[in-house]
Enzyme design. Structure first.
Site, PDB file in Angstrom:
ATOM      1  N   LYS A 115     -38.311 -20.802 -43.888  1.00 50.73           N
ATOM      2  CA  LYS A 115     -39.460 -21.711 -43.741  1.00 50.73           C
ATOM      3  C   LYS A 115     -40.162 -21.950 -45.068  1.00 50.73           C
ATOM      4  O   LYS A 115     -40.688 -23.040 -45.297  1.00 50.73           O
ATOM      5  CB  LYS A 115     -40.456 -21.162 -42.714  1.00 50.73           C
ATOM      6  CG  LYS A 115     -40.009 -21.340 -41.282  1.00 50.73           C
ATOM      7  CD  LYS A 115     -41.195 -21.278 -40.333  1.00 50.73           C
ATOM      8  CE  LYS A 115     -40.750 -21.445 -38.898  1.00 50.73           C
ATOM      9  NZ  LYS A 115     -41.870 -21.262 -37.956  1.00 50.73           N
ATOM     10  N   LYS A 207     -29.282 -24.718 -35.790  1.00 48.54           N
ATOM     11  CA  LYS A 207     -30.054 -24.434 -34.579  1.00 48.54           C
ATOM     12  C   LYS A 207     -30.769 -25.694 -34.090  1.00 48.54           C
ATOM     13  O   LYS A 207     -31.272 -26.465 -34.901  1.00 48.54           O
ATOM     14  CB  LYS A 207     -31.077 -23.349 -34.938  1.00 48.54           C
ATOM     15  CG  LYS A 207     -31.725 -22.658 -33.774  1.00 48.54           C
ATOM     16  CD  LYS A 207     -32.640 -21.554 -34.277  1.00 48.54           C
ATOM     17  CE  LYS A 207     -33.841 -22.101 -35.024  1.00 48.54           C
ATOM     18  NZ  LYS A 207     -34.862 -21.097 -35.325  1.00 48.54           N
ATOM     19  N   LYS A 210     -37.430 -27.907 -33.259  1.00 52.92           N
ATOM     20  CA  LYS A 210     -38.503 -28.871 -33.032  1.00 52.92           C
ATOM     21  C   LYS A 210     -38.679 -29.784 -34.231  1.00 52.92           C
ATOM     22  O   LYS A 210     -39.173 -30.902 -34.097  1.00 52.92           O
ATOM     23  CB  LYS A 210     -39.824 -28.114 -32.837  1.00 52.92           C
ATOM     24  CG  LYS A 210     -39.932 -27.353 -31.527  1.00 52.92           C
ATOM     25  CD  LYS A 210     -41.163 -26.448 -31.559  1.00 52.92           C
ATOM     26  CE  LYS A 210     -41.375 -25.762 -30.234  1.00 52.92           C
ATOM     27  NZ  LYS A 210     -42.361 -24.673 -30.321  1.00 52.92           N
TER      28      LYS A 210
HETATM   29  P1  AMP Z   1     -40.752 -21.493 -31.001  1.00 52.19           P
HETATM   30  O1  AMP Z   1     -40.616 -22.904 -30.651  1.00 52.19           O
HETATM   31  O2  AMP Z   1     -40.222 -21.184 -32.380  1.00 52.19           O
HETATM   32  O3  AMP Z   1     -42.097 -20.922 -30.740  1.00 52.19           O
HETATM   33  O4  AMP Z   1     -39.769 -20.722 -30.019  1.00 52.19           O
HETATM   34  C1  AMP Z   1     -40.118 -20.402 -28.689  1.00 52.19           C
HETATM   35  C2  AMP Z   1     -39.000 -19.629 -28.042  1.00 52.19           C
HETATM   36  O5  AMP Z   1     -37.833 -20.447 -27.948  1.00 52.19           O
HETATM   37  C3  AMP Z   1     -38.567 -18.375 -28.833  1.00 52.19           C
HETATM   38  O6  AMP Z   1     -38.262 -17.340 -27.918  1.00 52.19           O
HETATM   39  C4  AMP Z   1     -37.339 -18.828 -29.559  1.00 52.19           C
HETATM   40  O7  AMP Z   1     -36.463 -17.760 -29.850  1.00 52.19           O
HETATM   41  C5  AMP Z   1     -36.731 -19.785 -28.555  1.00 52.19           C
HETATM   42  N1  AMP Z   1     -35.893 -20.791 -29.223  1.00 52.19           N
HETATM   43  C6  AMP Z   1     -36.287 -21.703 -30.148  1.00 52.19           C
HETATM   44  N2  AMP Z   1     -35.256 -22.471 -30.544  1.00 52.19           N
HETATM   45  C7  AMP Z   1     -34.170 -22.023 -29.855  1.00 52.19           C
HETATM   46  C8  AMP Z   1     -32.795 -22.411 -29.820  1.00 52.19           C
HETATM   47  N3  AMP Z   1     -32.327 -23.425 -30.569  1.00 52.19           N
HETATM   48  N4  AMP Z   1     -31.968 -21.735 -28.991  1.00 52.19           N
HETATM   49  C9  AMP Z   1     -32.420 -20.713 -28.204  1.00 52.19           C
HETATM   50  N5  AMP Z   1     -33.703 -20.304 -28.198  1.00 52.19           N
HETATM   51  C10 AMP Z   1     -34.576 -20.944 -29.008  1.00 52.19           C
END
Ligand code: AMP
Ligand code: TRP
Length: 345
Positions: A115, A207, A210
């Protein structure tokens, strides 16, 4: 070690564009765990500001994640849904953990390196200390189980290291204050199933995220049936038909990803999906994936729209959740202050 009551905690950042990765990697598990555990699910707004956020956009993203939790089936009355900034003990315990965690530990965090990018000098101190706040989120409730996607594994290991070091450093005081041989549990990551790491639809080695500039790289929870169908049809693939065995997916990241998504959406395994579709062309498989995705995600998107249309209701859920979460967090923080030797008035 001491026995701790099982409690589930997890968090999602309100940074826009909740997608299929968030859903399959995390939120689906949140929903399942409600049956067997007490659960606390947090919209981590303090984590969001580790990178710049537009305040107006942030407000609506906090409501959107809350709406997604409810639309996916989390019961805010039986469990707790709240936003992190409303329980000040998260930031308070994070400070204590900043003093427990070692620079060397944080220096190893790959998410910070990704990041912060090349211009590390210009990254916020908050982005660097982010994992200590995450440990505080979990441990301020002395939570034992944490459902997350694969990308959070290293942060969970750090949370365990922090809990362990706190227990060791203050072991005498912990016993003296009546908490036995350990104050914090070592939280267990729950990272299971066929979709712990959902990849971009444009590039099977990246990956799903968002922040990817291409909206075609992800399926958003708010996408309608047409958008879902278009994105699945345009998803990158290779020219071969699907293999019949999982082994055959190894050198084919895009095929592996789509099969994993199908398996997770239908609640089965990749092996079972390949039994059904082995030898099929992608055109056939993608049609089935469109139908399945629309059937599963369509109702969620519609419910999210309805819920975000009623911000007063969303805010009341967060207020109620914050109050109940705060009551638990205050008890932990009082005990931490006693253990540290602070004087409480
Ligand atoms: P975040 O949007 O970074 O707050 O992620 C929220 C949750 O979604 C966390 O548990 C992440 O590990 C999961 N997550 C985010 N992106 C992915 C992805 N591409 N595949 C699987 N899990 C994800
Ligand atoms: N860091 C997590 C992510 O980006 C979000 C998060 C913050 C979290 N605090 C947490 C996840 C506590 C689990 C437990 O996905």
């Amino acid at each position: 070690m001491a026995q701790f009551k099982e409690l589930v905690f997890s968090g999602v950042q309100p940074t826009g564009n909740l997608h299929l990765g968030n859903y399959l990697g995390a939120i689906v598990k949140f929903v399942e765990l409600q049956k067997s555990h007490d659960c606390i699910y947090c919209v981590v707004d303090l984590h969001a500001i580790t990178v710049p956020q537009d305040p107006v956009q942030l407000t609506s993203s906090i409501r959107e994640v809350t709406a997604a939790f409810i639309a996916c089936g989390i019961d805010p009355k039986a469990h707790i849904i709240f936003n992190q900034s409303q329980v000040p003990e998260h930031a308070e315990l994070a400070w204590v953990f900043n003093c427990v965690a070692r620079l060397g530990w944080l220096n190893r965090m790959t998410q910070f390196k990704e990041k912060a990018g090349k211009d590390r000098e210009n990254a916020s101190v908050g982005l660097y200390a982010y994992p200590a706040l995450m440990a505080a989120d979990i441990l301020v409730y002395r939570a034992t189980h944490v459902p997350v996607g694969e990308d959070q594994k290293q942060h969970l290991e750090l949370s365990r290291d922090i809990a362990q070091k706190f227990n060791n450093d203050f072991s005498e005081s912990i016993t003296r204050t009546g908490f036995g041989d350990a104050f914090f549990p070592l939280p267990e990551p729950l990272i299971q199933g066929p979709a712990t790491r959902v990849m971009s639809l444009r590039d099977g080695t990246k990956k799903m995220s968002k922040s990817d500039p291409s909206d075609y790289s992800r399926i958003n929870l708010t996408d309608d049936a047409d958008a879902i169908a278009q994105k699945v049809r345009k998803a990158k693939t290779d020219p071969e038909p699907l293999p019949s065995e999982e082994e055959g997916l190894k050198p084919r990241p895009e095929a592996d990803n789509l099969v994993g998504i199908y398996a997770a959406l239908s609640g089965t395994t990749k092996a079972a999906v390949l039994q059904e579709f082995g030898g099929a062309q992608f055109s056939t498989f993608k049609s089935a994936l469109v139908d399945l995705s629309v059937a599963r995600l369509g109702p969620i998107g519609a419910e999210m729209k309805k819920l975000t249309g009623d911000p007063a209701y969303i805010d009341s859920v967060l207020a109620d959740g914050s109050e109940r979460a705060g009551a638990i967090a205050r008890k932990t923080m009082d005990a931490v202050k006693d253990i540290l030797g602070f004087i409480r008035h």
